[in-house]
Motif scaffolding. Structure first.
Motif, short mmCIF file in Angstrom:
data_model
loop_
_atom_site.label_atom_id
_atom_site.label_comp_id
_atom_site.label_asym_id
_atom_site.label_seq_id
_atom_site.Cartn_x
_atom_site.Cartn_y
_atom_site.Cartn_z
N LEU A 1 15.62 3.57 -3.61
CA LEU A 1 14.49 3.70 -4.51
C LEU A 1 13.09 3.69 -3.71
CD1 LEU A 1 14.93 1.70 -7.69
CD2 LEU A 1 14.65 4.23 -7.65
N VAL A 2 12.89 3.16 -2.70
CA VAL A 2 11.68 2.90 -1.95
C VAL A 2 11.60 3.96 -0.99
CG1 VAL A 2 12.37 1.22 -0.25
CG2 VAL A 2 10.03 1.30 -0.80
N THR A 3 12.55 4.35 -0.45
CA THR A 3 12.51 5.43 0.62
C THR A 3 12.78 6.71 0.29
OG1 THR A 3 14.91 5.12 1.19
CG2 THR A 3 13.59 3.83 2.55
N ASP A 4 13.34 7.13 -0.81
CA ASP A 4 13.77 8.45 -1.10
C ASP A 4 12.50 9.07 -2.08
OD1 ASP A 4 14.34 10.97 -2.39
OD2 ASP A 4 16.54 10.16 -2.74
N GLU A 5 11.43 9.81 -1.32
CA GLU A 5 10.34 10.49 -2.13
C GLU A 5 10.61 10.95 -3.16
OE1 GLU A 5 7.45 11.40 0.96
OE2 GLU A 5 7.61 9.73 2.17
N THR A 6 11.90 11.49 -3.47
CA THR A 6 11.97 12.61 -4.44
C THR A 6 12.14 11.56 -5.71
OG1 THR A 6 14.58 12.45 -4.38
CG2 THR A 6 13.18 14.09 -3.21
N LYS A 7 12.37 10.42 -5.58
CA LYS A 7 12.48 9.27 -6.85
C LYS A 7 11.14 9.05 -7.09
CE LYS A 7 16.69 9.45 -5.96
NZ LYS A 7 17.68 10.33 -6.85
N MET B 1 10.38 7.84 2.62
CA MET B 1 9.21 6.89 3.11
C MET B 1 10.07 6.02 4.14
SD MET B 1 7.04 3.70 1.67
CE MET B 1 5.69 4.73 0.71
N ALA B 2 9.58 6.24 5.56
CA ALA B 2 9.93 5.38 6.57
C ALA B 2 9.37 4.29 6.36
CB ALA B 2 9.88 6.10 7.91
N LEU B 3 10.18 2.94 6.44
CA LEU B 3 9.38 1.69 6.14
C LEU B 3 8.85 0.99 7.48
CD1 LEU B 3 12.57 -0.01 4.26
CD2 LEU B 3 10.32 1.06 3.41
N ASN B 4 9.07 1.50 8.72
CA ASN B 4 8.44 0.85 9.90
C ASN B 4 7.12 1.21 9.80
OD1 ASN B 4 8.56 -0.12 12.70
ND2 ASN B 4 8.21 2.11 13.37
N GLY B 5 6.33 0.11 9.94
CA GLY B 5 4.72 0.25 10.00
C GLY B 5 4.19 -0.06 8.61
N LYS B 6 4.93 0.09 7.56
CA LYS B 6 4.40 0.18 6.20
C LYS B 6 3.84 -1.22 6.06
CE LYS B 6 4.66 4.58 5.11
NZ LYS B 6 5.10 5.37 6.51
N THR B 7 2.89 -1.39 5.16
CA THR B 7 2.63 -2.73 4.77
C THR B 7 3.03 -2.82 3.27
OG1 THR B 7 0.69 -2.83 5.95
CG2 THR B 7 0.73 -4.32 4.06
N ALA B 8 3.80 -4.04 2.92
CA ALA B 8 4.24 -4.19 1.57
C ALA B 8 4.00 -5.81 1.12
CB ALA B 8 5.97 -4.03 1.84
N VAL B 9 3.63 -5.70 -0.40
CA VAL B 9 3.60 -6.90 -0.99
C VAL B 9 4.76 -7.04 -1.64
CG1 VAL B 9 2.24 -7.96 -2.62
CG2 VAL B 9 0.89 -6.45 -0.69
N VAL B 10 5.21 -8.12 -1.83
CA VAL B 10 6.45 -8.84 -2.34
C VAL B 10 6.10 -10.03 -3.27
CG1 VAL B 10 9.05 -9.13 -2.63
CG2 VAL B 10 7.88 -7.64 -0.66
N THR B 11 6.33 -10.10 -4.75
CA THR B 11 5.98 -11.06 -5.49
C THR B 11 7.45 -11.76 -5.69
OG1 THR B 11 6.12 -10.13 -7.72
CG2 THR B 11 4.08 -10.03 -6.51
N GLY B 12 7.47 -13.10 -5.83
CA GLY B 12 8.58 -13.73 -6.30
C GLY B 12 9.52 -13.72 -4.75
N ALA B 13 9.00 -13.77 -3.79
CA ALA B 13 9.66 -13.59 -2.61
C ALA B 13 10.48 -14.82 -2.04
CB ALA B 13 8.95 -12.92 -1.50
#
Length: 248
Positions: free
Chosen positions: A219-225, A1-13
């Protein structure tokens, strides 16, 4: 997964691992919604970070682990691609609160966000990363076998259901954060174990935030994980692998 343009929610940030993950996502072109909760100092840091990177999100000052927060995120950005369940505390004195935040918040956030990420209901799919710790991997350390039922069962259920959502866990050892610095004062009835805890710290060493974030990025970018827990220690990284294929 490429991160550019994605929307992320992060708790405890507001600080520590969560803040470092949020900064990494922003630096890679993601749009990030932060959780804003605890002390005034934490609020100031998050607001400063938001103002610098994404001014428009300042108006979304509501708890992230709520349906209203996820709905607001979808309305603002068109969907959610990444959820990072990072919010956590350590306090053996107020153990019910600890369980409520560390476990309850993680489960609640995952269930709520699935409604918006689920491909079967119009979502875009995505990935959920639970920030756990090496404490949850002790069986792996001692018996050299994978054991992380919460992540494994959810990952398998997502695959079997066709949701298009990967689920992984990031399990770091001791990390140089404010939470780590206050461990001794939060042991409560287990304060007698402070010495043993210090011995473990000296044996394993202490991670930098950069080392932890490196594991998150994998973990977030490797789609095999999917359905995997990554144990991150100062001198090594280990995967406790679970096949999330519904045919296994």
């Amino acid at each position: 997964m490429a991160l550019n343009g994605k929307t992320a929610v992060v708790t405890g940030a507001a600080m520590g691992i969560g803040r470092s993950i949020a900064e990494l996502l922003l630096q890679n072109g993601a749009k990030v919604v932060f959780e804003i909760r605890y002390s005034c100092a934490s609020h100031f840091e998050v607001l400063r970070l938001n103002t610098f990177f994404f001014p428009a999100i300042n108006e979304t000052v509501i708890p992230v682990v709520s349906q209203a927060a996820f709905q607001k995120t979808v309305e603002t950005f068109g969907g959610i691609d990444i959820l990072v369940n990072n919010a956590g505390i350590f306090n053996e004195i107020t153990w019910e609160k600890t369980i409520g935040i560390n476990l309850g918040g993680c489960i609640r956030g995952s269930y709520l966000v699935i409604e918006h990420m689920n491909k079967l209901t119009g979502g875009r799919g995505g990935v959920i990363i639970n920030v756990a710790s090496m404490a949850g991997k002790l069986m792996y350390l001692h018996l050299n076998r994978p054991f992380h039922p919460l992540i494994e069962s959810r990952a398998a259920a997502s695959v079997a259901s066709g949701y298009g959502i990967r689920m992984n866990a990031l399990c770091p050892g001791f990390v140089q954060t404010d939470l780590f610095s206050s461990i001794k004062s939060k042991l409560g009835q287990f304060s007698n174990l402070a010495g043993a805890n210090q011995e473990l710290i000296e044996k394993l060493g202490v991670l930098t935030l950069a080392e932890v974030v490196e594991g998150f990025l994998e973990l977030v970018t490797d789609e095999t994980k999917n359905g995997e827990a990554l144990l991150v220690l100062p001198k090594e990284k280990k995967y406790a692998t679970f096949s999330a294929s519904p045919t296994d």
